[in-house]
Design a protein around this motif. Structure first.
Motif, PDB file in Angstrom:
ATOM      1  N   GLY A   1     -27.810  32.556 -33.028  1.00 37.15           N
ATOM      2  CA  GLY A   1     -27.579  31.436 -32.195  1.00 37.15           C
ATOM      3  C   GLY A   1     -27.936  31.458 -30.874  1.00 37.15           C
ATOM      4  O   GLY A   1     -29.299  31.444 -30.783  1.00 37.15           O
ATOM      5  N   GLU A   2     -27.338  30.977 -29.949  1.00 38.53           N
ATOM      6  CA  GLU A   2     -27.801  30.920 -28.589  1.00 38.53           C
ATOM      7  C   GLU A   2     -28.219  32.168 -28.102  1.00 38.53           C
ATOM      8  O   GLU A   2     -29.032  32.159 -26.759  1.00 38.53           O
ATOM      9  CB  GLU A   2     -26.836  30.281 -27.576  1.00 38.53           C
ATOM     10  N   GLU A   3     -28.030  33.205 -28.817  1.00 34.55           N
ATOM     11  CA  GLU A   3     -28.606  34.757 -28.246  1.00 34.55           C
ATOM     12  C   GLU A   3     -29.942  34.913 -28.706  1.00 34.55           C
ATOM     13  O   GLU A   3     -30.610  35.849 -28.238  1.00 34.55           O
ATOM     14  CB  GLU A   3     -27.681  35.733 -28.609  1.00 34.55           C
ATOM     15  N   ALA A   4     -30.277  34.158 -29.561  1.00 35.42           N
ATOM     16  CA  ALA A   4     -31.645  34.391 -30.197  1.00 35.42           C
ATOM     17  C   ALA A   4     -32.983  34.583 -29.228  1.00 35.42           C
ATOM     18  O   ALA A   4     -33.005  33.497 -28.388  1.00 35.42           O
ATOM     19  CB  ALA A   4     -31.916  33.180 -31.233  1.00 35.42           C
ATOM     20  N   HIS A   5     -33.338  35.447 -29.183  1.00 32.02           N
ATOM     21  CA  HIS A   5     -34.772  35.543 -28.247  1.00 32.02           C
ATOM     22  C   HIS A   5     -34.591  35.724 -26.711  1.00 32.02           C
ATOM     23  O   HIS A   5     -35.264  35.379 -26.189  1.00 32.02           O
ATOM     24  CB  HIS A   5     -35.816  34.346 -28.814  1.00 32.02           C
ATOM     25  N   SER A   6     -33.355  36.101 -26.539  1.00 29.95           N
ATOM     26  CA  SER A   6     -32.832  36.154 -25.347  1.00 29.95           C
ATOM     27  C   SER A   6     -33.606  37.374 -24.672  1.00 29.95           C
ATOM     28  O   SER A   6     -33.813  38.469 -25.068  1.00 29.95           O
ATOM     29  CB  SER A   6     -31.294  36.388 -25.149  1.00 29.95           C
ATOM     30  N   GLY A   7     -34.009  36.962 -23.313  1.00 29.09           N
ATOM     31  CA  GLY A   7     -34.731  37.886 -22.613  1.00 29.09           C
ATOM     32  C   GLY A   7     -36.431  37.764 -22.954  1.00 29.09           C
ATOM     33  O   GLY A   7     -37.116  38.457 -22.172  1.00 29.09           O
ATOM     34  N   ILE A   8     -36.578  36.960 -23.578  1.00 35.40           N
ATOM     35  CA  ILE A   8     -38.157  36.618 -23.857  1.00 35.40           C
ATOM     36  C   ILE A   8     -38.477  35.237 -23.153  1.00 35.40           C
ATOM     37  O   ILE A   8     -38.019  34.230 -23.454  1.00 35.40           O
ATOM     38  CB  ILE A   8     -38.391  36.542 -25.420  1.00 35.40           C
ATOM     39  N   ALA A   9     -39.493  35.550 -22.174  1.00 35.35           N
ATOM     40  CA  ALA A   9     -39.934  34.343 -21.409  1.00 35.35           C
ATOM     41  C   ALA A   9     -40.565  33.304 -22.304  1.00 35.35           C
ATOM     42  O   ALA A   9     -41.460  33.831 -23.286  1.00 35.35           O
ATOM     43  CB  ALA A   9     -40.738  34.850 -20.361  1.00 35.35           C
ATOM     44  N   LYS A  10     -40.284  32.158 -22.177  1.00 36.95           N
ATOM     45  CA  LYS A  10     -41.003  31.124 -22.941  1.00 36.95           C
ATOM     46  C   LYS A  10     -42.316  30.747 -22.539  1.00 36.95           C
ATOM     47  O   LYS A  10     -42.695  30.648 -21.419  1.00 36.95           O
ATOM     48  CB  LYS A  10     -40.068  29.903 -23.135  1.00 36.95           C
TER      49      LYS A  10
END
Length: 215
Positions: free
Chosen positions: A206-215
């Motif tokens: 959910g919203e935590e997906a890919h957290s910490g990875i800069a877009k």
């Protein structure tokens, strides 16, 4: 089965690419022979093209190297590893600045950029060589990895299949695999989209997906 159905035609040229720069790296090199102001993490998260791309976009990461580790065959090739007979996994050796990002933060990024509940591979890539693992370089990393795994299990409410094992010999992959997402951006995007990697991660986290990875 490694990307075969999605990128077989696209990968034909890469399969015969030169392997300049291919050389084994021992655990001693991974742990000790590095500047004092950097640290190392080793993660297996399915396709190493994707893991490398994800962690290259984490602030504080200095370098990523795609490779093979955890198995019994010396100096494995890509074809050896995807035969599922070597015990090796595709993995990425991550060198990072601990003043900018901690090992704990890298673990959080790792778990939220894979499906840690899948024991049989990742997304469209099936087999042990694509299953997730954390290769720890010392006791502190082991303890932190175990804590992160327990937190992931609590967050997802599911059993975590990611192995936590001591780091072994790490063999950098063939040169054409390094920075693949930069060298072959169209092929890479076709593979990642077709494999539904991001769709599954977003469905799971959910919203935590890919957290910490800069877009």
């Amino acid at each position: 089965m490694r990307k075969v159905l999605i990128v077989a035609a696209l990968a034909a040229g890469a399969a015969v690419a030169a392997v300049a720069g291919y050389a084994p790296m021992t655990p001693v090199q991974a742990q000790g022979e590095r500047p004092e102001d950097v640290e190392v993490a080793i993660f297996a998260g399915g396709c190493f093209w994707c893991v490398e791309s994800d962690f290259d976009h984490v602030p504080g990461v200095i370098e990523t190297i795609s490779g093979y580790t955890g198995g019994h065959l010396d100096n494995p090739s890509y074809r050896d590893v995807v035969s599922e007979t070597t015990g090796h996994r595709e993995a990425v050796k991550i060198t990072y600045d601990p003043k900018k990002v901690s090992y704990q933060q890298l673990l959080d990024v790792f778990f939220r950029s894979v499906d840690p509940t899948d024991p049989d591979g990742q997304f469209c890539d099936r087999g042990e060589s694509y299953s997730t693992a954390i290769f720890t370089l010392d006791e502190q990393q082991k303890m932190q990895a175990e804590t992160a795994s327990a937190e992931a299990m609590k967050a997802l409410g599911k059993t975590i299949a990611t192995l936590i094992v001591p780091a072994e010999m790490f063999y950098p992959a063939e040169q054409y695999h390094q920075d693949y997402y930069l060298k072959n951006p169209v092929r890479y995007r076709i593979y990642r989209l077709g494999c539904r990697r991001d769709a599954r991660i977003e469905s799971l986290w959910g919203e935590e997906a890919h957290s910490g990875i800069a877009k």
